[in-house]
Design a protein around this motif. Structure first.
Motif, short mmCIF file in Angstrom:
data_model
loop_
_atom_site.label_atom_id
_atom_site.label_comp_id
_atom_site.label_asym_id
_atom_site.label_seq_id
_atom_site.Cartn_x
_atom_site.Cartn_y
_atom_site.Cartn_z
N PHE A 103 6.07 15.63 13.30
CA PHE A 103 5.95 14.67 14.42
C PHE A 103 4.87 13.49 14.39
O PHE A 103 4.02 13.42 15.28
N GLU A 104 4.88 13.06 13.18
CA GLU A 104 3.51 12.12 12.77
C GLU A 104 3.62 10.91 13.66
O GLU A 104 2.71 10.57 14.05
N GLY A 105 4.81 10.60 14.22
CA GLY A 105 5.14 9.35 15.05
C GLY A 105 4.08 9.54 16.56
O GLY A 105 3.84 8.62 17.02
N GLN A 106 4.14 10.74 16.89
CA GLN A 106 3.23 11.11 18.05
C GLN A 106 1.81 10.48 17.99
O GLN A 106 1.34 9.86 18.87
N GLY A 107 1.19 10.68 16.71
CA GLY A 107 -0.12 10.29 16.67
C GLY A 107 -0.31 8.63 16.55
O GLY A 107 -1.04 7.98 17.10
N LEU A 108 0.83 8.15 16.03
CA LEU A 108 0.94 6.54 15.86
C LEU A 108 0.92 6.13 17.25
O LEU A 108 0.43 5.06 17.65
N LEU A 109 1.98 6.61 17.97
CA LEU A 109 2.27 6.47 19.49
C LEU A 109 0.79 6.39 20.18
O LEU A 109 0.61 5.07 21.03
N ARG A 110 -0.10 7.21 20.32
CA ARG A 110 -1.15 7.20 21.00
C ARG A 110 -2.09 6.08 20.49
O ARG A 110 -2.72 5.50 21.34
N ARG A 111 -2.33 5.86 19.27
CA ARG A 111 -2.98 4.86 18.67
C ARG A 111 -2.91 3.47 19.10
O ARG A 111 -3.45 2.41 19.61
N LEU A 112 -1.43 3.22 19.09
CA LEU A 112 -0.89 1.73 19.26
C LEU A 112 -0.94 1.63 20.84
O LEU A 112 -1.29 0.57 21.47
N VAL A 113 -0.70 2.71 21.64
CA VAL A 113 -0.75 2.40 23.14
C VAL A 113 -2.38 2.27 23.57
O VAL A 113 -2.52 1.19 24.61
N GLY A 165 -3.09 -1.37 23.13
CA GLY A 165 -2.63 -2.11 24.32
C GLY A 165 -1.12 -2.88 23.81
O GLY A 165 -0.59 -3.62 24.40
N LEU A 166 -0.51 -2.04 22.94
CA LEU A 166 0.85 -2.56 22.39
C LEU A 166 1.81 -1.90 23.30
O LEU A 166 1.71 -0.47 23.61
N SER A 167 3.20 -2.40 23.48
CA SER A 167 4.27 -1.81 24.29
C SER A 167 5.00 -1.15 23.24
O SER A 167 5.62 -1.97 22.23
N CYS A 168 5.17 0.08 23.77
CA CYS A 168 6.01 1.12 22.58
C CYS A 168 7.01 1.54 23.48
O CYS A 168 7.06 1.94 24.68
N THR A 169 8.05 2.24 22.54
CA THR A 169 9.32 3.13 22.98
C THR A 169 9.16 4.26 21.88
O THR A 169 9.06 3.98 20.76
N TYR A 170 9.39 5.46 22.33
CA TYR A 170 9.35 6.53 21.63
C TYR A 170 10.56 7.18 21.57
O TYR A 170 11.01 7.53 22.58
N THR A 171 11.08 7.65 20.47
CA THR A 171 12.57 8.46 20.21
C THR A 171 12.38 9.19 18.98
O THR A 171 11.78 8.97 18.10
#
Length: 499
Positions: A339-349, A352-358
């Motif tokens: 689940f490497e994308g979870q760390g990327l998601l936290r940093r991008l959010v 201030g970036l608008s993100c969608t996780y799936t």
């Protein structure tokens, strides 16, 4: 005119006619020889020998014809004054030039062996595996239930000997403590990613070289290369080396062997440390900055960008484009078990970036609204195959079916001249226990005792191969290129002795 003089002139005319006839015959034979097509392509030395033989045969027939006239007149002719030439001139029938038969330009057997690539370790060869176990420092237990198709790959239960290795970190003579520490981090998974692993390895080598002292009876370049080989063997025991690490090791060894022998020990160590710093700065840091600036030009306002997993270069591209005022949305696709994308998601959010996780099983559902796909790569091979984390090929194929452009961001030092056709021959296996358990769900962990079941094999592949047909563009520090231009980058890097 009396009868004797008439007979003399008749005989002389007959001799001249005979000489002319012999010359015509020789010329006809030359034409036949020249017009006769050669079955085998002759070398330059063979053509010269054939011409000498033809000239010798022609001069011999002329000498024989002029000898008749000399016998009649009793005076020696110019042809008869010349020394007789050999009639039988041996012709060369082999296709090897004369210079090569004498050993002038012929490569030696030692040079021929250098050109042959070293065979990869096949872990289904029991004799070689036993030899490797005797030399190894990391004593790991092997997986009992192996998948038959991947028996040639190293299959260990990672992390079983971490505590034992930590106790020996300062007590082992053959491995420097800095290299030992990096190997433990590889083994435990604390350091992951091609760039991070390569930088950690080079920094450990730099620290080991600074603490190095040349033995009294050794040459510094040779002994230092042998020390590096032992360090590389230890790191490969902890985790198989990546393509980027292999290229960096080859570069470092080349720089060491090219150092002049007149340098002192301190000057040699300073030069090697400078080469390591230059490699990290130019091939990784500066290359990433160039890739970010080029890839950001492909981001437009209103785009929906999809990325898979967590790539450090792709993260830099997204942050750079956001900081320059571009309005877009990011779709992060993730997968088990890391689940490497979870760390990327936290940093991008947080930026201030608008993100969608799936998750990856829903990639076909979100792909219809995506405008571009940005992916990272562990390596790119000469035939355009992208070698990256498992699941990358699935995302690229889905994007291709939706006609969404796929851009791969990869530094040029990760390119390799080898050709890859599938993800079976060259791959890496992870710990099977990781995929047998679901984090936070003890009620569904039905495979907790899977090792005791002989008819069950778990396969945890870490990488896959994405065909070049599904890649639209590759963004490198050499520029943005199609997958068909990868051999050009490999050739340019070959000039720098990286391969």
């Amino acid at each position: 005119m009396d009868r004797d003089e008439a007979n003399f002139f008749n005989e002389n005319n007959d001799a001249e006619k005979g000489a002319n006839v012999s010359e015509v015959q020789v010329s006809h034979e030359d034409k036949k020889l020249s017009s006769k097509p050669s079955k085998d392509k002759l070398s330059k030395a063979e053509r010269r020998a054939l011409q000498e033989a033809q000239r010798a045969a022609k001069s011999n027939k002329k000498a024989a014809a002029s000898g008749v006239a000399a016998h009649v007149t009793g005076k020696p002719t110019e042809a008869s004054k010349q020394p007789p030439q050999k009639k039988n001139v041996p012709l060369r029938t082999s296709s090897v030039p004369v210079s090569e038969t004498k050993g002038g330009n012929q490569p030696s057997e030692k040079d021929k062996k250098k050109d042959i690539p070293h065979p990869r370790m096949q872990y289904d060869d029991k004799s070689r595996v036993e030899k490797a176990k005797k030399r190894s420092v990391v004593k790991q237990t092997e997986v009992r239930n192996r998948v038959e198709l991947f028996r040639h790959l190293p299959q260990y239960e990672y992390g079983n000997q971490i505590h034992d290795l930590e106790s020996k970190i300062f007590n082992h003579d053959s491995v420097h403590p800095a290299v030992y520490k990096v190997g433990l981090q590889y083994l435990s998974g604390d350091i992951s990613g091609s760039n991070a692993r390569c930088i950690a390895m080079l920094c450990a080598f730099k620290e080991a070289i600074e603490d190095y002292h040349t033995p009294a009876d050794k040459i510094i370049t040779r002994d230092l290369t042998a020390r590096l080989n032992s360090y590389v063997s230890f790191l490969s025991e902890c985790r198989p080396l990546s393509i980027s690490m292999g290229n960096a090791i080859r570069y470092l060894k080349t720089r060491i062997t090219k150092l002049p022998s007149s340098l002192s020990e301190s000057e040699t160590k300073t030069a090697i440390s400078s080469d390591i710093n230059r490699f990290i700065h130019e091939k990784i840091v500066v290359a990433d900055n160039v890739i970010v600036q080029q890839a950001a030009t492909k981001v437009r306002d209103g785009d929906v960008l999809l990325t898979y997993g967590c790539s450090s270069v792709v993260e830099m591209v997204l942050v750079y484009a956001h900081e320059h005022g571009k309005k877009f949305r990011v779709v992060i696709v993730d997968s088990r078990p890391k689940f490497e994308g979870q760390g990327l998601l936290r940093r991008l959010v947080a930026k201030g970036l608008s993100c969608t996780y799936t998750h990856i099983n829903a990639v076909s559902y979100v792909m219809h609204e995506v405008t571009r796909v940005f992916l990272g790569a562990a390596s790119i091979f000469s035939n355009g195959i992208v070698y990256s984390r498992i699941g990358t090929a699935c995302v690229a194929m889905v994007a291709h079916s939706f006609r969404v452009p796929v851009l791969v961001c990869c530094e040029a030092y990760k390119f390799h001249e080898r050709v890859l056709l599938d993800s079976i021959c060259a791959n890496e296996l992870g710990d099977p226990d990781v995929i047998a358990k679901v984090p936070g769900r003890k009620d569904v962990n039905y495979l907790s005792n899977w090792m005791n079941k002989e008819n069950l094999q778990l396969l945890h592949l870490l990488y896959d191969a994405t065909p070049s047909d599904y890649i639209s563009l590759i963004v490198t520090d050499y520029g943005m290129i199609p997958p068909t231009s990868v051999p050009v980058i490999v050739r340019e890097y070959g000039k720098e002795h990286l391969f």
